[in-house]
Design a protein around this motif. Structure first.
Motif, mmCIF file in Angstrom:
data_model
loop_
_atom_site.group_PDB
_atom_site.id
_atom_site.type_symbol
_atom_site.label_atom_id
_atom_site.label_comp_id
_atom_site.label_asym_id
_atom_site.label_seq_id
_atom_site.Cartn_x
_atom_site.Cartn_y
_atom_site.Cartn_z
ATOM 1 N N ASP A 33 0.841 -1.197 0.000
ATOM 2 C CA ASP A 33 0.000 0.000 0.000
ATOM 3 C C ASP A 33 0.878 1.250 0.000
ATOM 4 O OD1 ASP A 33 0.357 0.970 2.929
ATOM 5 O OD2 ASP A 33 -0.263 -1.110 3.202
ATOM 6 N N LEU A 53 -3.924 4.505 0.224
ATOM 7 C CA LEU A 53 -4.806 4.875 1.309
ATOM 8 C C LEU A 53 -5.364 6.263 0.995
ATOM 9 C CD1 LEU A 53 -3.067 2.568 2.692
ATOM 10 C CD2 LEU A 53 -3.627 3.715 4.847
ATOM 11 N N SER A 87 -7.819 7.175 5.974
ATOM 12 C CA SER A 87 -8.618 5.952 6.009
ATOM 13 C C SER A 87 -8.000 4.911 5.089
ATOM 14 C CB SER A 87 -10.067 6.220 5.592
ATOM 15 O OG SER A 87 -10.131 6.712 4.268
ATOM 16 N N GLN A 88 -8.258 3.646 5.401
ATOM 17 C CA GLN A 88 -7.693 2.548 4.629
ATOM 18 C C GLN A 88 -8.478 2.322 3.351
ATOM 19 O OE1 GLN A 88 -9.269 2.032 7.644
ATOM 20 N NE2 GLN A 88 -10.450 0.126 7.585
ATOM 21 N N HIS A 116 1.522 -5.188 4.154
ATOM 22 C CA HIS A 116 0.902 -3.902 4.467
ATOM 23 C C HIS A 116 1.271 -3.294 5.830
ATOM 24 C CE1 HIS A 116 -1.403 -4.168 0.839
ATOM 25 N NE2 HIS A 116 -1.686 -5.424 1.138
ATOM 26 N N SER A 122 -3.505 0.911 11.490
ATOM 27 C CA SER A 122 -4.509 1.065 10.434
ATOM 28 C C SER A 122 -5.323 -0.215 10.283
ATOM 29 C CB SER A 122 -3.806 1.390 9.103
ATOM 30 O OG SER A 122 -4.688 1.309 8.006
ATOM 31 N N THR A 124 -5.975 -1.384 7.346
ATOM 32 C CA THR A 124 -5.657 -1.823 5.988
ATOM 33 C C THR A 124 -5.593 -3.346 5.884
ATOM 34 O OG1 THR A 124 -4.461 0.234 5.541
ATOM 35 C CG2 THR A 124 -3.950 -1.656 4.140
#
Length: 311
Positions: A33, A53, A87-88, A116, A122, A124
């Motif tokens: 990411d 993200l 935010s993810q 990630h 997070s 994610t």
């Protein structure tokens, strides 16, 4: 030193090519990411898929590294009344990338390693895991919690992507990944703890609030991926000395790759590189910019050094 780098590049190219001079197709594909903060040239060179993200500034939502560069983000940061939020990616965004990789693959035995941002920082990983379950009919996806952030993720991802591009199989890539996750270290300095505190990512460094004065905390990440104070140094010069001693004690003379990342603080990043990397058996050095998502939680002026074994 330069000659050695040239030889290594030549050896890599030789390994990557078939007799006809065409690159081999890797059976392992790498997804990460945008918080890995990998320079674009390395993303392209090693065929790494990067899922952005999001950063929310006022009423606008941006994709990290897509329509919001580090440079534009730090310019906007000066004009903000309120701190940005992040935010993810959604599970659907992950699923789209996974299915695209599956559709472009013709070997039918490819595995995606999706590496990630720390789950302590997070959600994610959760989105990636949900998406992996949705695409199991099309492709096998293994989701990996790096327990790291910024180029401490990126430096690992790049090494695994090199192996994958060179035709390494899943077991080889996973063994190397497991080793690097255990032996990659990161240390960073922030100009203020305000961003980490207000965004709720301060972790075990919360004990430093209200007691800094002229102290310059050297921060790192715990084994489970939380921010914690490695050392409280009096001033930047001593903080750099602490980091230099830490990495020297951990790696000694063994070959290492070094990555330095900075949040709109190129000169400070170069200073960190000079003070720390020069004392190591450095095989490669990468300087990268901290993107908007990580920068939203650390603030301008942050510098970090990530070190991972080269062999």
């Amino acid at each position: 030193m330069k000659g050695r780098f040239v030889r290594k590049e030549a050896e890599l190219h030789s390994c990557l090519c078939t007799k006809e001079g065409e690159f081999m197709v890797a059976r392992v594909k790498i997804v990460t990411d945008s918080t890995a903060d990998i320079p674009l040239d390395l993303v392209k060179k090693f065929n790494i898929s990067v899922i952005p993200l999001k950063v929310v500034i006022g009423n606008e939502t941006f994709q990290d590294g897509v329509n919001l560069t580090p440079e534009s983000f730090y310019q906007k940061l000066d004009e903000m009344d309120d701190l940005p939020s992040t935010s993810q990616p959604t599970p659907y965004e992950f699923e789209t990338v996974y299915r695209r990789i599956a559709e472009n693959d013709h070997s039918n035995d490819t595995t995606i390693l999706s590496i990630h941002l720390s789950s302590q920082l997070s959600g994610t990983i959760q989105s990636a895991t949900l998406a992996a379950d949705e695409v199991k009919d099309a492709v096998k996806v293994e989701v990996i919690d790096s327990k790291r952030a910024s180029y401490a993720i990126g430096i690992i991802v790049v090494e695994i992507a090199k192996m994958a591009q060179n035709g390494a199989g899943l077991s080889e890539c996973k063994a190397k990944l497991e080793m690097l996750l255990k032996r990659t270290n990161v240390y960073f300095l922030v100009d203020t703890l305000e961003y980490l505190q207000k965004n709720g990512r301060i972790g075990k460094a919360s004990a430093l609030i209200g007691s800094l004065l002229k102290m310059k905390p050297v921060l790192s990440l715990t084994e489970d991926g939380q921010v914690y104070p490695y050392h409280k140094a009096r001033g930047r010069k001593k903080a750099l000395a602490v980091i230099r001693e830490a990495v020297k004690n951990q790696y000694g003379d063994q070959p290492v790759h070094v990555g330095v990342s900075h949040a709109d603080a190129e000169e400070s990043g170069e200073q960190l590189l000079r003070n720390v990397a020069d004392g190591l058996n450095t095989q490669s050095m990468t300087t990268t910019k901290i993107g908007a998502v990580i920068g939203a939680h650390t603030g301008r002026g942050t510098v970090a050094i990530s070190v991972t074994p080269a062999e």
